[in-house]
Design an enzyme around this catalytic site. Structure first.
Site, short mmCIF file in Angstrom:
data_model
loop_
_atom_site.label_atom_id
_atom_site.label_comp_id
_atom_site.label_asym_id
_atom_site.label_seq_id
_atom_site.Cartn_x
_atom_site.Cartn_y
_atom_site.Cartn_z
N PRO A 25 0.83 -1.20 0.00
CA PRO A 25 0.00 0.00 0.00
C PRO A 25 0.87 1.26 0.00
CG PRO A 25 -0.03 -1.06 2.16
CD PRO A 25 0.71 -1.98 1.24
N HIS A 199 -5.66 -1.02 8.34
CA HIS A 199 -4.34 -0.42 8.56
C HIS A 199 -4.21 -0.15 10.07
CE1 HIS A 199 -0.73 1.78 8.22
NE2 HIS A 199 -1.02 2.58 7.21
N HIS A 202 1.95 1.86 11.84
CA HIS A 202 2.56 3.15 11.48
C HIS A 202 2.06 4.36 12.25
CE1 HIS A 202 3.41 1.10 7.31
NE2 HIS A 202 4.00 0.51 8.32
N TYR A 204 -0.90 5.28 13.40
CA TYR A 204 -2.24 5.85 13.19
C TYR A 204 -3.20 5.38 14.31
CZ TYR A 204 -0.18 7.15 8.76
OH TYR A 204 0.65 7.69 7.81
N ARG A 251 -2.82 -4.98 8.70
CA ARG A 251 -1.40 -4.59 8.70
C ARG A 251 -0.98 -4.13 10.09
NH1 ARG A 251 2.42 -0.91 4.63
NH2 ARG A 251 4.23 -2.15 5.21
N ALA A 335 6.71 -6.87 4.47
CA ALA A 335 6.93 -5.62 3.72
C ALA A 335 8.02 -4.83 4.41
CB ALA A 335 5.65 -4.79 3.67
C1 LIG Z 1 5.38 6.76 -1.21
C2 LIG Z 1 5.02 5.80 -0.10
C3 LIG Z 1 3.76 5.83 0.44
C4 LIG Z 1 3.38 4.90 1.43
N1 LIG Z 1 2.10 4.89 1.88
C5 LIG Z 1 1.68 3.89 2.68
C6 LIG Z 1 0.30 3.72 2.95
O1 LIG Z 1 -0.57 4.43 2.45
N2 LIG Z 1 -0.05 2.69 3.77
C7 LIG Z 1 0.87 1.85 4.32
O2 LIG Z 1 0.51 0.95 5.08
N3 LIG Z 1 2.19 1.98 4.04
C8 LIG Z 1 2.60 2.95 3.21
N4 LIG Z 1 3.91 3.03 2.85
C9 LIG Z 1 4.86 1.99 3.31
C10 LIG Z 1 4.96 0.86 2.27
O3 LIG Z 1 3.77 0.10 2.26
C11 LIG Z 1 6.16 -0.04 2.57
O4 LIG Z 1 6.01 -0.64 3.81
C12 LIG Z 1 7.45 0.73 2.55
O5 LIG Z 1 7.59 1.42 1.32
C13 LIG Z 1 8.65 -0.16 2.72
O6 LIG Z 1 8.70 -1.10 1.68
P1 LIG Z 1 9.78 -0.94 0.48
O7 LIG Z 1 11.12 -1.00 1.13
O8 LIG Z 1 9.50 -2.13 -0.39
O9 LIG Z 1 9.53 0.37 -0.18
C14 LIG Z 1 4.33 3.96 1.90
C15 LIG Z 1 5.61 3.97 1.37
C16 LIG Z 1 5.96 4.85 0.37
C17 LIG Z 1 7.34 4.79 -0.23
#
Ligand SMILES: Cc1cc2nc3c(=O)[nH]c(=O)nc-3n(C[C@H](O)[C@H](O)[C@H](O)COP(=O)(O)O)c2cc1C
Length: 427
Positions: A25, A199, A202, A204, A251, A335
């Site tokens: 996400p 969710h 993080h 929230y 999550r 993730a």
């Molecule tokens: C641009 C961006 C927006 C994100 N928005 C969310 C989100 O809306 N919800 C969420 O649970 N995690 C969000 N994340 C976290 C990602 O789901 C993921 O856990 C994080 O990017 C680490 O994984 P990666 O190393 O593969 O990028 C976001 C990450 C990025 C980079």
């Protein structure tokens, strides 16, 4: 390097997945400014990332105005604007239906991540035309009237404005909040989503109930771990009741203390607790009582914001969440900081069933195919993660566009260079 484990099929509740590479996400702040609904570009963005038998998880999608933050902590949003989508109006449902149809048209599945940001949402949404003049409850709310301290707790996010002290949700508010989740889940189902994801990570709202650094309630939603997890389980139960078995994911981002340094890890927006191990053991084990689609866990190793991907040593940190494999009986998605080789290893060694990629999937619409055939990856451009422009959203080329000689403004990285040992990767 071949990635066999990532390409073993998998049965996810009632669904068949033909590979284990999931879109994590990701908030992209590209929602339509007037309707707070996905735009035509959003339809294209998700369709680009859909593959036969693949699973996509939507960006955080807000269950109500009260749940909705504005991301002015990000420079691009301050400069250009940018909005996040909701799923509480009919227009939003219809626009999400266009996304789901496009994804299903390519043979993929999509889960809707439902978010209430709690005290991270600030009152600005009250001025939005969708909300002004209505009786919709406004943010910020939280477990207790404990304000986010921008100077200390949100410094990493460049949050330099004073945060408003949240209203502590009353028992009556909590009943209404659970109804808001039910309403959002029904809307997600009407839009055609295959599952929803709660969710609860993080920093929230749900974490604001989990964490005794924020939650100071004296009723049965505060105090003991059981009480601090009560809202979480109430909402999971309501979502499963609405959608049935195999249609609800969750999550979590389990926090902890690193035994080698004594440092607390995985803190978002000041959500800290005195008892992270016991808290997350209880929260994870309790999910076995529900017929969930999956549990996604965030690994805390997410790269420093300014580091180039080749130099990102955080991806080499070991997995932190291994103990939950024994505690949770269902599908586990990992993730956070995965690169192709570590994702393959995590699945082959049985730590996770599926791996969600964030930044690499954002930058590579055909990521599963690139992992399968070893093609180089487009390197992501952090400066366009947020904002409202199409650059950095729908203009990452797939392999066919690159082979056809199309111009790309993105650099490529060889997958082999992402897994070099520590010293070699510095070159
Ligand atoms: C641009 C961006 C927006 C994100 N928005 C969310 C989100 O809306 N919800 C969420 O649970 N995690 C969000 N994340 C976290 C990602 O789901 C993921 O856990 C994080 O990017 C680490 O994984 P990666 O190393 O593969 O990028 C976001 C990450 C990025 C980079």
């Amino acid at each position: 390097m071949s990635l066999h484990a990532l390409f073993n099929p998998y049965t996810l509740g009632p669904y068949h997945l033909s590979h284990r590479v999931v879109l994590a996400p990701m908030t992209r702040t590209r929602a339509d400014a007037t309707t707070l609904a996905p735009s035509e570009q959003t339809v294209l963005y998700y369709a680009q990332r859909a593959s036969l038998g693949g699973l996509l998880i939507s960006e955080a999608t807000h269950i109500s105005p009260e749940a909705t933050p504005s991301w002015t902590i990000y420079q691009n949003v301050r400069d250009d604007g940018g909005h996040v989508p909701g799923i509480w109006t009919d227009t939003q449902v219809n626009c999400w239906r266009a996304v789901c149809d496009a994804v299903h048209g390519k043979g993929a599945l999509i889960s809707c991540q439902l978010l209430h940001a709690g005290r991270v949402a600030q009152p600005g949404i009250g001025l939005h035309p969708l909300v002004i003049g209505t009786n919709a409850p406004l943010p910020p709310v939280s477990s207790s009237a404990t304000a986010l301290r921008p100077d200390v707790e949100a410094g990493d996010y460049n949050w330099d404005q004073p945060a408003v002290v949240p209203r502590a949700l009353s028992i009556k508010d909590i009943t209404r909040l659970i109804d808001d989740y039910r309403h959002a889940a029904r809307n997600a189902q009407r839009a055609g989503f295959d599952c929803v994801e709660l969710h609860a990570a993080h920093g929230y709202l749900i974490e604001q109930f989990f964490c005794d650094g924020i939650n100071q309630r004296t009723d049965h939603y505060g105090g003991s771990i059981e009480n601090r997890c009560r809202l979480f389980f109430d909402i999971v139960a309501a979502l499963v009741d609405e959608l049935g078995a195999g249609r609800v994911g969750v999550r979590l981002s389990p926090a902890g203390v690193d035994p080698s340094t004594g440092h607390y890890y995985q803190t978002y927006f000041g959500a800290t607790t005195s008892d992270p191990d016991a808290l997350y053991d209880y929260a994870v084990a309790g999910l076995n009582d529900f017929p969930l689609a999956y549990l996604m866990l965030t690994e805390p190793r997410v790269g420093a914001l300014s580091v180039a991907p080749e130099a990102d040593q955080s991806t080499k940190q070991p997995l932190r969440n291994r103990r939950f494999r024994a505690l949770f009986k269902g599908c586990l998605i990992g993730a956070g900081g995965f690169i192709p080789m570590t994702a393959e290893q995590a699945v082959a060694e049985g730590h996770y069933d599926l791996i969600a990629f964030g930044r690499w999937f954002l930058a590579n619409p055909d990521l599963p195919d690139r992992l399968r055939d070893g093609s180089p990856l487009n390197v992501y451009d952090r400066t366009t993660f947020y904002g409202c422009r199409s650059a950095g959203y729908i203009d990452y080329p797939d392999r066919h566009q690159l082979r056809g000689g199309g111009l790309s403004r993105y650099r490529l990285i060889d997958q082999a260079h992402m897994s070099l040992p520590r010293d070699a990767s510095r070159r």
